[in-house]
Write an enzyme that holds these catalytic residues in place. Structure first.
Site, PDB file in Angstrom:
ATOM      1  N   ASP A   4      46.218  19.566  48.698  1.00  0.00           N
ATOM      2  CA  ASP A   4      45.706  18.934  47.476  1.00  0.00           C
ATOM      3  C   ASP A   4      45.232  17.561  47.935  1.00  0.00           C
ATOM      4  OD1 ASP A   4      45.092  18.573  44.818  1.00  0.00           O
ATOM      5  OD2 ASP A   4      47.128  18.025  44.236  1.00  0.00           O
ATOM      6  N   ASP A  51      51.939  10.936  57.879  1.00  0.00           N
ATOM      7  CA  ASP A  51      50.494  11.100  57.835  1.00  0.00           C
ATOM      8  C   ASP A  51      50.137  12.555  58.168  1.00  0.00           C
ATOM      9  OD1 ASP A  51      47.780  11.028  58.141  1.00  0.00           O
ATOM     10  OD2 ASP A  51      47.761   9.408  59.627  1.00  0.00           O
ATOM     11  N   CYS A  96      40.030  17.036  42.902  1.00  0.00           N
ATOM     12  CA  CYS A  96      39.552  16.824  41.522  1.00  0.00           C
ATOM     13  C   CYS A  96      38.193  16.127  41.596  1.00  0.00           C
ATOM     14  CB  CYS A  96      40.563  16.041  40.689  1.00  0.00           C
ATOM     15  SG  CYS A  96      41.145  14.521  41.413  1.00  0.00           S
ATOM     16  N   ASP A 151      53.788  13.901  52.121  1.00  0.00           N
ATOM     17  CA  ASP A 151      52.908  12.853  51.587  1.00  0.00           C
ATOM     18  C   ASP A 151      53.183  11.599  52.398  1.00  0.00           C
ATOM     19  OD1 ASP A 151      51.387  12.680  48.535  1.00  0.00           O
ATOM     20  OD2 ASP A 151      51.648  10.817  49.660  1.00  0.00           O
TER      21      ASP A 151
HETATM   22  C1  LIG Z   1      45.407  14.404  44.971  1.00  0.00           C
HETATM   23  S1  LIG Z   1      46.877  13.610  45.414  1.00  0.00           S
HETATM   24  C2  LIG Z   1      48.035  14.926  45.479  1.00  0.00           C
HETATM   25  C3  LIG Z   1      48.822  14.993  44.259  1.00  0.00           C
HETATM   26  C4  LIG Z   1      49.997  15.956  44.294  1.00  0.00           C
HETATM   27  N1  LIG Z   1      49.621  17.274  44.685  1.00  0.00           N
HETATM   28  C5  LIG Z   1      50.616  15.970  42.922  1.00  0.00           C
HETATM   29  O1  LIG Z   1      50.431  16.955  42.202  1.00  0.00           O
HETATM   30  O2  LIG Z   1      51.211  14.952  42.565  1.00  0.00           O
HETATM   31  C6  LIG Z   1      46.624  13.289  47.125  1.00  0.00           C
HETATM   32  C7  LIG Z   1      47.879  12.814  47.810  1.00  0.00           C
HETATM   33  O3  LIG Z   1      47.607  12.725  49.206  1.00  0.00           O
HETATM   34  C8  LIG Z   1      48.364  11.660  49.724  1.00  0.00           C
HETATM   35  N2  LIG Z   1      47.740  11.324  51.010  1.00  0.00           N
HETATM   36  C9  LIG Z   1      46.562  10.711  51.226  1.00  0.00           C
HETATM   37  N3  LIG Z   1      46.288  10.661  52.533  1.00  0.00           N
HETATM   38  C10 LIG Z   1      47.342  11.238  53.158  1.00  0.00           C
HETATM   39  C11 LIG Z   1      47.673  11.469  54.535  1.00  0.00           C
HETATM   40  N4  LIG Z   1      46.852  11.108  55.536  1.00  0.00           N
HETATM   41  N5  LIG Z   1      48.837  12.066  54.820  1.00  0.00           N
HETATM   42  C12 LIG Z   1      49.692  12.453  53.838  1.00  0.00           C
HETATM   43  N6  LIG Z   1      49.424  12.254  52.526  1.00  0.00           N
HETATM   44  C13 LIG Z   1      48.273  11.660  52.195  1.00  0.00           C
HETATM   45  C14 LIG Z   1      48.326  10.610  48.653  1.00  0.00           C
HETATM   46  O4  LIG Z   1      49.411   9.725  48.756  1.00  0.00           O
HETATM   47  C15 LIG Z   1      48.386  11.439  47.369  1.00  0.00           C
HETATM   48  O5  LIG Z   1      49.697  11.585  46.903  1.00  0.00           O
END
Ligand SMILES: C[S@@+](CC[C@H](N)C(=O)[O-])C[C@H]1O[C@@H](n2cnc3c(N)ncnc32)[C@H](O)[C@@H]1O
Length: 158
Positions: free
Chosen positions: A50, A33, A103, A14
């Site tokens: 996710d 990233d 979602c 993340d």
């Molecule tokens: C839908 S949430 C995932 C939630 C996680 N699966 C949970 O159950 O807590 C999407 C996640 O993607 C992360 N995110 C967004 N863009 C990202 C990127 N470019 N690289 C890594 N993580 C990223 C966000 O910080 C967020 O925690």
């Protein structure tokens, strides 16, 4: 969860440290990233993306979403989801599975993303929830299912 961790190497990624702190397998957390992942080609048997999304599927629980999201945000989020999937695709072994979930129920973020990925990558769709549904992907529309809006697709890399 303990049993899976005993038999498999699970890596969690993340870009937000606070989100990673929630992960229990502390040894394999990667802060960064995911659109520029550090992983070697064909490293993983399975990858769960996710993905960050509009969250419109959970608007019943978070009605404030309608004040924060604009129509153009949805297509931009679809674009970034396609980019994430394409980039992480290389780290998946041939024959491995990628699960993509959001979602949301918006076509730009769900089925549209799968169709766009199909233009460059070869895969078959597998039923992600065979014990519940007989479809090639899972799409929950709240007015039909009474549940939150959600989308899950399982792609087997050819
Ligand atoms: C839908 S949430 C995932 C939630 C996680 N699966 C949970 O159950 O807590 C999407 C996640 O993607 C992360 N995110 C967004 N863009 C990202 C990127 N470019 N690289 C890594 N993580 C990223 C966000 O910080 C967020 O925690």
């Amino acid at each position: 969860m303990k049993d899976i961790a005993a038999h498999a190497l699970i890596v969690s990624m993340d870009r937000e440290a606070k989100r990673l702190e929630l992960v229990r397998n502390e040894g394999n957390r990667v802060l960064g990233d995911a659109s520029r992942p550090p992983f070697r080609e064909e490293s993983f048997d399975a990858i769960l993306v996710d993905a960050p999304c509009s969250s419109l599927g959970i608007i019943r629980k978070h009605p404030e979403i309608k004040w924060h999201k604009r129509e153009k945000d949805i297509s931009a989020l679809g674009d970034s989801q396609v980019k994430l999937l394409k980039t992480l695709w290389g780290a998946l072994k041939t024959g491995g599975r990628m699960v993509y979930s959001v979602c949301s129920f918006e076509p730009e973020e769900t089925t549209g993303v799968i169709e766009r990925l199909r233009r460059s990558e070869k895969f078959t769709l597998e039923n992600p929830l065979p014990f519940l549904f007989n479809k090639e992907y899972f799409l929950s529309l709240p007015h039909e299912t009474g549940m939150d809006g959600f989308f899950i697709a399982k792609l087997r890399k050819l």
